[in-house]
Design a protein around this motif. Sequence first.
Motif, PDB file in Angstrom:
ATOM      1  N   THR A 256       8.999   3.773  -3.733  1.00 44.61           N
ATOM      2  CA  THR A 256       8.993   4.424  -5.041  1.00 44.61           C
ATOM      3  C   THR A 256       7.559   4.556  -5.548  1.00 44.61           C
ATOM      4  N   LEU A 257       7.350   5.458  -6.492  1.00 51.00           N
ATOM      5  CA  LEU A 257       6.052   5.594  -7.130  1.00 51.00           C
ATOM      6  C   LEU A 257       5.980   4.582  -8.266  1.00 51.00           C
ATOM      7  N   GLY A 258       5.031   3.657  -8.163  1.00 49.37           N
ATOM      8  CA  GLY A 258       4.958   2.558  -9.108  1.00 49.37           C
ATOM      9  C   GLY A 258       4.221   2.889 -10.388  1.00 49.37           C
ATOM     10  N   ARG A 259       4.181   1.914 -11.255  1.00 47.54           N
ATOM     11  CA  ARG A 259       3.578   2.070 -12.581  1.00 47.54           C
ATOM     12  C   ARG A 259       2.097   2.450 -12.496  1.00 47.54           C
ATOM     13  N   ARG A 260       1.425   1.999 -11.433  1.00 46.11           N
ATOM     14  CA  ARG A 260       0.000   2.288 -11.270  1.00 46.11           C
ATOM     15  C   ARG A 260      -0.261   3.567 -10.482  1.00 46.11           C
ATOM     16  N   ARG A 261       0.762   4.401 -10.347  1.00 51.63           N
ATOM     17  CA  ARG A 261       0.631   5.717  -9.720  1.00 51.63           C
ATOM     18  C   ARG A 261       0.264   5.619  -8.241  1.00 51.63           C
ATOM     19  N   SER A 262       0.778   4.607  -7.561  1.00 57.46           N
ATOM     20  CA  SER A 262       0.704   4.521  -6.109  1.00 57.46           C
ATOM     21  C   SER A 262       2.072   4.086  -5.616  1.00 57.46           C
ATOM     22  N   TYR A 263       2.345   4.348  -4.347  1.00 55.96           N
ATOM     23  CA  TYR A 263       3.668   4.049  -3.800  1.00 55.96           C
ATOM     24  C   TYR A 263       3.799   2.567  -3.476  1.00 55.96           C
ATOM     25  N   GLU A 264       5.015   2.062  -3.612  1.00 56.49           N
ATOM     26  CA  GLU A 264       5.271   0.652  -3.329  1.00 56.49           C
ATOM     27  C   GLU A 264       6.710   0.471  -2.866  1.00 56.49           C
ATOM     28  N   ALA A 265       6.921  -0.584  -2.109  1.00 60.66           N
ATOM     29  CA  ALA A 265       8.248  -0.860  -1.555  1.00 60.66           C
ATOM     30  C   ALA A 265       9.130  -1.545  -2.588  1.00 60.66           C
ATOM     31  N   ASP A 266      10.410  -1.210  -2.546  1.00 64.84           N
ATOM     32  CA  ASP A 266      11.430  -1.849  -3.375  1.00 64.84           C
ATOM     33  C   ASP A 266      12.473  -2.436  -2.423  1.00 64.84           C
ATOM     34  N   ALA A 267      12.446  -3.751  -2.284  1.00 61.12           N
ATOM     35  CA  ALA A 267      13.366  -4.431  -1.369  1.00 61.12           C
ATOM     36  C   ALA A 267      14.438  -5.204  -2.112  1.00 61.12           C
ATOM     37  N   SER A 268      14.670  -4.853  -3.375  1.00 56.04           N
ATOM     38  CA  SER A 268      15.586  -5.629  -4.213  1.00 56.04           C
ATOM     39  C   SER A 268      17.022  -5.606  -3.702  1.00 56.04           C
ATOM     40  N   GLU A 269      17.395  -4.550  -2.965  1.00 56.11           N
ATOM     41  CA  GLU A 269      18.762  -4.461  -2.459  1.00 56.11           C
ATOM     42  C   GLU A 269      18.839  -4.571  -0.937  1.00 56.11           C
ATOM     43  N   ALA A 270      17.724  -4.914  -0.310  1.00 52.80           N
ATOM     44  CA  ALA A 270      17.690  -4.972   1.153  1.00 52.80           C
ATOM     45  C   ALA A 270      18.262  -6.292   1.658  1.00 52.80           C
ATOM     46  N   PRO A 271      19.117  -6.264   2.678  1.00 57.24           N
ATOM     47  CA  PRO A 271      19.644  -7.499   3.251  1.00 57.24           C
ATOM     48  C   PRO A 271      18.564  -8.257   4.013  1.00 57.24           C
ATOM     49  N   ALA A 272      18.854  -9.499   4.351  1.00 61.36           N
ATOM     50  CA  ALA A 272      17.859 -10.378   4.972  1.00 61.36           C
ATOM     51  C   ALA A 272      17.311  -9.803   6.272  1.00 61.36           C
ATOM     52  N   GLU A 273      18.198  -9.230   7.103  1.00 59.07           N
ATOM     53  CA  GLU A 273      17.727  -8.702   8.379  1.00 59.07           C
ATOM     54  C   GLU A 273      16.790  -7.506   8.188  1.00 59.07           C
TER      55      GLU A 273
ATOM     56  N   VAL B 246       0.815  -1.202   0.000  1.00 58.06           N
ATOM     57  CA  VAL B 246       0.000   0.000   0.000  1.00 58.06           C
ATOM     58  C   VAL B 246       0.855   1.260   0.000  1.00 58.06           C
ATOM     59  N   GLY B 247       2.184   1.108   0.161  1.00 58.33           N
ATOM     60  CA  GLY B 247       3.077   2.254   0.098  1.00 58.33           C
ATOM     61  C   GLY B 247       3.133   3.080   1.358  1.00 58.33           C
ATOM     62  N   CYS B 248       2.716   2.530   2.483  1.00 61.53           N
ATOM     63  CA  CYS B 248       2.692   3.319   3.724  1.00 61.53           C
ATOM     64  C   CYS B 248       4.076   3.823   4.114  1.00 61.53           C
ATOM     65  N   GLY B 249       5.130   3.034   3.833  1.00 61.67           N
ATOM     66  CA  GLY B 249       6.490   3.450   4.116  1.00 61.67           C
ATOM     67  C   GLY B 249       7.037   2.988   5.442  1.00 61.67           C
ATOM     68  N   ALA B 250       6.244   2.236   6.214  1.00 60.67           N
ATOM     69  CA  ALA B 250       6.709   1.784   7.523  1.00 60.67           C
ATOM     70  C   ALA B 250       7.967   0.935   7.406  1.00 60.67           C
ATOM     71  N   CYS B 251       8.041   0.100   6.384  1.00 62.65           N
ATOM     72  CA  CYS B 251       9.200  -0.773   6.217  1.00 62.65           C
ATOM     73  C   CYS B 251      10.463   0.047   5.953  1.00 62.65           C
ATOM     74  N   SER B 252      10.325   1.144   5.227  1.00 65.35           N
ATOM     75  CA  SER B 252      11.477   1.995   4.951  1.00 65.35           C
ATOM     76  C   SER B 252      11.959   2.685   6.218  1.00 65.35           C
TER      77      SER B 252
ATOM     78  N   ALA C 290      11.507   1.601   9.299  1.00 69.81           N
ATOM     79  CA  ALA C 290      12.031   0.582  10.209  1.00 69.81           C
ATOM     80  C   ALA C 290      13.418   0.095   9.814  1.00 69.81           C
ATOM     81  N   THR C 291      13.781   0.233   8.554  1.00 69.19           N
ATOM     82  CA  THR C 291      15.060  -0.274   8.062  1.00 69.19           C
ATOM     83  C   THR C 291      16.042   0.835   7.707  1.00 69.19           C
ATOM     84  N   GLY C 292      15.741   2.058   8.110  1.00 71.52           N
ATOM     85  CA  GLY C 292      16.634   3.170   7.808  1.00 71.52           C
ATOM     86  C   GLY C 292      16.825   3.407   6.330  1.00 71.52           C
TER      87      GLY C 292
END
Length: 472
Positions: free
Chosen positions: A53-70, A37-43, A45-47
């Motif tokens: 990012t703003l996604g293709r459907r014009r709503s915010y979404e998380a990008d965890a492609s470079e995030a470590p496991a922890e 939903v793009g709330c941003g809590a995960c961002s 919480a992980t600094g």
Amino acid sequence: MTTEDLRMRPEGEASVVAIPATRAHTIEDVISRGMCVGCGACSVATGGAIKITLGRRRSYEADASEAPAEALRAGSRVCPFSDESRNEDAIANDRFAGLKHDPRIGYYSTLTAGRVTDFERLLGSSSGGLTSWVAEELLRRGKVDAILHVSPSHTDDGPLFSFSASDTAEEFASQRKSMYYASTMAEIVSAVRGDGRRYAVIGVPCFLRAARLLSETDAELGAQFAYFLGLVCGHLKSQAFAEALAWQAGVAPDDLESVDFRVKVPDRPSSHYDVAATAHDGERRTAHTHDLVGGNWGHAMFQVNACNYCDDIFAETADVAFGDGWLPEFKMDWQGTNVVVSRHPDIDEIIADASAVWSTPLTADQVAATQGGNFRHRRVGLSVRLHDDVAAGLSVPVKRVPASLDGIDPQRVAVIRLRRHISDVSHEAFADARARGSLEVFLRRMRPLLKKYDRVSRGSRFSRLMKRLRRR
């Protein structure tokens, strides 16, 4: 839950499918399934290890492609659509145990309908003006130092609306009214974290659940987030919703300066409001929202996909929830009336201030009745959508309704599935229209689907009526 839709089992279809118990639905699944939903809590919480990012459907979404496991696990623990986070019941049980409870609306201390008594203030509010009034009173009474809320951005090339912090009641009052627009809390919460100030947070149910989870896992934010003010929610709209309504009113997306989603019109029912779009040159165009393609909330156009998996209507983790008084005794009054579900003594005291607020008590049944269509979409509809996804082998979060078609009228199932399809198509159709600079591209794509929806929906309504008559 009471509804006329829980009736016959559709023939030829399995009524209940089991949700696989092999593993939890994690933030990785949330992202891969497009239900962030793009709330941003995960961002937060992980600094920033998980980006928003703003996604293709014009709503915010998380990008965890470079995030470590922890970081993934930390983000998953505050994600409102992950099984690794605490759900609404767990959070509310800790906060509000001892209050009265109704499974449709959650815990409550008082249930009221009301509005502010100041006519000019009421005229400038979307409904009864109580959401902004309570927030401002928290500021005036020194309960908080600022309010975190969605407000107009006033930028030349950015989003029309975004989360901000208001430090004074006057500043906040100038930015009130409903703003049906995808936004994220990531930047503002990261900016205020650790500044020593106390905040009231205003948001839709999933955002407030995420804010609660952040306050439980982050001691600094736990001390700063003092009050949670919830907005009764049918679903969250993408940013394209504002552009689609404005374009139909006569202001093209590239020329759009601002949108007022709810302009009250005297002598109309309160639900029959206008939308106003202002161009960069200051020209203001208005149109009746119900006349516009996408203006009917029952069609779920531009709904973000996360809302297909939400069962929280009355912001059950919030200290108070504000909605519209969609009851017969209030709907014909164009000035607007709020329904208020309070769970906090400070809120009870503010609402009881007879010098500024008119209010009258409601029952839990009356409060639930204000959201009849929403319950069909978010509870009955959720059962259908979960069933369909699980049957297709897709990962879904554990919710408080079953993945089941059991007892649901086949025509209602058809309505639910068609609404989901309309929502999906609306994003793609408008993106195509915007790219080609032609509103007609969008309208030609959507109108046949809306005609089909009306036919199917009429059949569903007729079926429910006949069943009521047979039971008499």
